[in-house]
Design a protein around this motif. Structure first.
Motif, mmCIF file in Angstrom:
data_model
loop_
_atom_site.group_PDB
_atom_site.id
_atom_site.type_symbol
_atom_site.label_atom_id
_atom_site.label_comp_id
_atom_site.label_asym_id
_atom_site.label_seq_id
_atom_site.Cartn_x
_atom_site.Cartn_y
_atom_site.Cartn_z
ATOM 1 N N VAL A 14 0.855 -1.176 0.000
ATOM 2 C CA VAL A 14 0.000 0.000 0.000
ATOM 3 C C VAL A 14 0.894 1.230 0.000
ATOM 4 C CG1 VAL A 14 -1.632 1.390 1.330
ATOM 5 C CG2 VAL A 14 -1.980 -1.072 1.131
ATOM 6 N N ILE A 15 0.698 2.087 -1.007
ATOM 7 C CA ILE A 15 1.436 3.340 -1.122
ATOM 8 C C ILE A 15 0.496 4.468 -0.724
ATOM 9 C CG2 ILE A 15 2.653 4.908 -2.683
ATOM 10 C CD1 ILE A 15 3.208 2.423 -4.458
ATOM 11 N N ILE A 16 0.963 5.320 0.171
ATOM 12 C CA ILE A 16 0.152 6.434 0.653
ATOM 13 C C ILE A 16 0.689 7.719 0.033
ATOM 14 C CG2 ILE A 16 -0.657 7.693 2.682
ATOM 15 C CD1 ILE A 16 -0.066 5.085 4.302
ATOM 16 N N GLY A 17 -0.094 8.327 -0.832
ATOM 17 C CA GLY A 17 0.318 9.567 -1.481
ATOM 18 C C GLY A 17 0.368 9.431 -2.983
ATOM 19 N N GLY A 18 -0.417 10.253 -3.680
ATOM 20 C CA GLY A 18 -0.529 10.159 -5.139
ATOM 21 C C GLY A 18 0.085 11.325 -5.864
ATOM 22 N N GLY A 19 1.256 11.771 -5.410
ATOM 23 C CA GLY A 19 2.010 12.770 -6.147
ATOM 24 C C GLY A 19 2.999 12.101 -7.078
ATOM 25 N N ALA A 20 3.961 12.871 -7.558
ATOM 26 C CA ALA A 20 4.932 12.336 -8.510
ATOM 27 C C ALA A 20 5.745 11.204 -7.897
ATOM 28 C CB ALA A 20 5.857 13.458 -8.990
ATOM 29 N N VAL A 21 6.098 11.304 -6.625
ATOM 30 C CA VAL A 21 6.934 10.280 -6.008
ATOM 31 C C VAL A 21 6.146 9.004 -5.753
ATOM 32 C CG1 VAL A 21 8.366 9.714 -4.013
ATOM 33 C CG2 VAL A 21 8.461 12.017 -4.992
ATOM 34 N N GLY A 22 4.939 9.135 -5.199
ATOM 35 C CA GLY A 22 4.129 7.948 -4.929
ATOM 36 C C GLY A 22 3.785 7.176 -6.186
#
Length: 781
Positions: free
Chosen positions: A10-18
């Motif tokens: 699970v990845i938290i954060g939908g910016g460029a890095v996530g």
């Protein structure tokens, strides 16, 4: 699509890095990936980023990350069908002052070392590339044709689509509200169990980390730029312009310009614990008064702006870390972090996302990430008041001249030795928060590219250690107690050298990863059959602690005892004489040989004395319980030794060719290349297979510069027969040698060697053995 009850990652954060982490995890075959975004993709910091992609960084590993980013951004559209808006427009950096021009010449030499195209320009040549540029007050410039720009929102959507195409699931408007042990990720849309959690939550990463008990030291600051109306002659292929002496950067946008920068004193935003929600595609209030220093600079450099209107003022908060480097790595078992990108998140996102994904899959970093590793911080670095004070300085450092040995000024003093108050006249440095004496200097230190004004005082300390006796406060050493019936067996696997020694013996050893690269460089003293004292550099203690806990048997306890002991180094030809007056223990070479350790009486105090050296002279390190520290230090001062600091330690160790972890050796450097195979035992240890397969494609050697007026600081380009051959890793002016000494990696040892010191190319003599006392006679007398 409803939220699944379980997912591998699970990845938290939908910016460029996530989205980059999701993209690269799926590219590596981990397709059961769920990405959660509390708003819409890119709606946090990413959407208002300037989108600059400058390829050249201070370190080779950092440069490789951004080079990969640029390559990825150019090819993504062909894969996903969604353009990223990437333009390879080139970058122009101008210098207003002679000192800045020296920096740019050093930058050009660094580019040559990294095989990156870079050209030094005259002011007139800079004007030809950027016609609206004022050039009459410039010293020169550099041209980086590989630099580019990208549209951050488009990039994020393209990365997300690439991840989806390989099976990742993306959930927008899904806010994480808690993380339970195990990990169960609690959201406002339900719960999801995960084997691996990746925290890419941007400004919210500190709060998300706290949910899992992981410290993520970052704090937001307001960050400003404006977008102008169209300007005649400004084309889509206009290069990025950076005027660091004016704190500003400029890029083309829709026929106009984006004008932003990094003001010397920033405006911290709200505490990381009180960030607003929702905060989606939002900006902060305009602050023209604060922006004035940037705008005035831009008006001076680009006079056309005096006649150009402003379309939009952007004030978007971004997160910054205490040392201006981003945060990557495993903060707790299977809890990873990619955050705190200090306004370089778009440029770094591609490479950092790949590096973190590879770390997750491989179980350890696949390249040198020491400069950004989350384990460089301690729990105390998460204090919000401390972070707020530091961030005001950190943002402004982006465009400050990176002076050699520059020390941060804010949020200090912080961690202090018990005898801190006795160091009158000290110029202080800081390492992992520890206040450390750099040099005893009676005048304010003035930074420069040449020999700085503290040098004569450091020279005197250096000579005292070589010729008489010097006293060093080295309390900042990291100290770990390793205890348990299986301690010997575990350390024999972790350490390259043989630590199955008798109690009272001290062993210098490397600690490697599976690739054969250095994870630590330490001394290990056996205190008892089941107990060892592990001594490491000040900045490495949490990294080492984590490494040991991962690789030692569960029956072995590792305890951080750093703050329990002060350490005083008594070093020099007269060190035995000084100490012998204070103790009844026989300190003769026969009774107390090199590489041994004993508890001794020192006046009324009991301390541990270890005969070892990092300066190449007879001497002892005294490990003193903190309650005795003031008394012992005052006792040592009665004999009038010269008090000395870390600048002297650096020059002394370089004359001896002693390596420093993080500068001369690191995760990408193996014992064969580093010249440290003498520390590798004939037996099993972690990384041995890689060491046995290693070839000497390059070699760490010593250099002595012929001209005593030339200053080296580390990072300089090495030339062999006029061609780039390597790079200096660390350097200092050394009083015994009478010139600069250095360590550096080269790809061959035959030929005529030179170093490029800020554009000044001078001859350097290569040494395969230490320039000072190559036979180690001084330390074994």
């Amino acid at each position: 699509m409803s939220l699944p009850s379980r997912a591998h990652v699970v990845i938290i954060g939908g910016g460029a890095v996530g989205t980059s982490v999701a993209y690269h995890l799926t590219a590596l075959g981990w397709t059961d990936v769920v990405l959660l975004e509390q708003g819409k993709l890119s709606s946090g910091t990413t959407w208002h980023a300037a989108g600059l992609v400058g390829l050249l960084r201070a370190s080779e590993s950092g440069t490789r990350l951004v080079q990969y980013s640029a390559e990825l951004y150019q090819r993504l559209e062909a894969e996903t069908g969604l353009a990223t808006g990437y333009k390879a427009c080139g970058g122009l950096i101008v210098a207003r002052t002679k000192d800045r021009m020296v920096q740019l010449k050093r930058t050009a030499a660094t580019a040559a070392a990294f095989d990156l195209e870079c050209e030094l320009l005259t002011p007139a040549q800079a004007g030809e590339i950027y016609p609206i540029l004022r050039t009459d007050d410039l010293q020169g410039a550099i041209w980086l044709p590989g630099d580019g720009t990208v549209n951050p929102t488009d990039l994020t959507q393209s990365l997300a689509k690439g991840a989806r195409q390989r099976g990742a699931r993306v959930f927008e408007r899904t806010r994480v509200t808690g993380i339970e042990p195990g990990y169960t990720v609690v959201t406002d849309q339900g719960t999801i169990e995960a084997e691996v959690v990746v925290n890419c939550a941007g400004q919210w990463a500190k709060a998300v980390g706290a949910m899992a008990g992981v410290n993520v030291p970052l704090h937001s600051a307001e960050h400003f730029y404006v977008v102008t109306e169209r300007i005649e002659g400004v084309r889509p292929d206009y290069p990025i312009l950076r005027d660091p002496d004016g704190y500003t950067y400029v890029k083309e946008e829709v026929g106009g310009l984006v004008v932003g920068g990094f003001e010397p004193e920033a405006k911290p935003w709200v505490s990381p614990d009180s960030l607003p929600y929702p905060f989606e595609f939002q900006l902060l209030e305009e602050d023209w008064e604060h922006f004035e220093v940037l705008m005035n600079s831009a008006l001076h450099r680009l006079p056309v702006l005096n006649e150009t209107g402003i379309k939009k003022f952007y004030n978007g908060p971004e997160s910054f870390t205490p040392d201006n480097q981003f945060i990557l790595g495993e903060g707790a078992r299977n809890f990873f972090v990619g955050a705190g990108f200090n306004s370089v998140g778009i440029a770094s996102a591609g490479g950092a996302g790949r590096a973190l994904a590879e770390w997750i899959v491989a179980g350890e970093p696949t390249m040198d990430l020491g400069g950004v590793d989350i384990r460089r911080f301690g729990p105390f670095n998460g204090n919000n008041q401390w972070l707020r004070a530091r961030v005001a300085e950190v943002l402004g450092l982006h465009y400050e001249i990176p002076w050699p040995n520059r020390e941060l000024a804010t949020a200090r003093p912080f961690r202090r030795s018990p005898v801190h108050h006795l160091h009158e006249g000290a110029f202080w440095g800081s390492k992992l928060g520890w206040e450390r004496v750099n040099v005893f200097c009676p005048e304010p230190v003035v930074y420069s590219w040449g020999r700085q004004n503290w040098q004569p005082y450091a020279d005197a300390e250096h000579r005292a250690c070589r010729e008489d006796v010097a006293l060093f406060d080295q309390t900042s050493f990291g100290k770990l107690l390793v205890k348990g019936a299986d301690a010997e067996r575990g350390l024999q696997w972790v350490c390259t050298n043989d630590v199955a020694v008798q109690p009272g013996r001290t062993v210098y050893t490397g600690v490697l990863n599976e690739r054969g690269g250095y994870e630590a460089d330490v001394t290990v003293t056996r205190l008892a059959a089941d107990e060892y004292l592990w001594v490491t550099s000040a900045g490495s203690v949490y990294r080492d602690l984590d490494h040991l806990r991962r690789h030692l048997p569960g029956s072995v306890a590792v305890v951080d005892v750093t703050a329990m002991y002060a350490v005083f180094g008594v070093m020099g030809p007269r060190s035995r004489e000084l100490l012998q007056k204070l103790t009844r223990v026989d300190l003769s070479h026969a009774a107390f040989p090199f590489g041994t350790s004993q508890e001794i009486d020192l006046g009324p105090y009991t301390v541990r004395a270890t005969r070892i050296t990092y300066v190449g002279e007879l001497g002892w390190e005294l490990y003193v319980p903190v309650e005795f520290a003031v008394g012992v230090y005052e006792l040592l001062l009665e004999d009038n030794p010269t008090r000395a600091g870390y600048y002297a330690i650096n020059s002394l160790r370089l004359e001896k060719g002693y390596r420093a972890f993080g500068a001369d050796i690191g995760p990408d450097d193996n014992p064969v290349e580093a010249g440290l195979t003498f520390t590798c035992k004939d037996g099993p240890y972690l990384g041995r297979e890689a060491v046995e397969k290693a070839t000497r494609r390059r070699r760490l050697v010593s250099f002595v510069v012929d001209d005593p007026e030339v200053m080296l600081w580390g990072g300089e380009l090495v030339l062999r027969d006029g061609e780039p051959a390597g790079r200096i890793t660390s350097a200092a002016w050394a009083a015994t040698t009478g010139s600069c000494v250095a360590l550096g990696y080269v790809d061959g040892t035959e030929g005529r060697f030179e170093v490029n010191a800020g554009g000044d190319v001078r001859q350097a003599r290569l040494h395969l053995r230490p320039p000072y006392d190559p036979g180690n006679e001084k330390i074994r007398r």
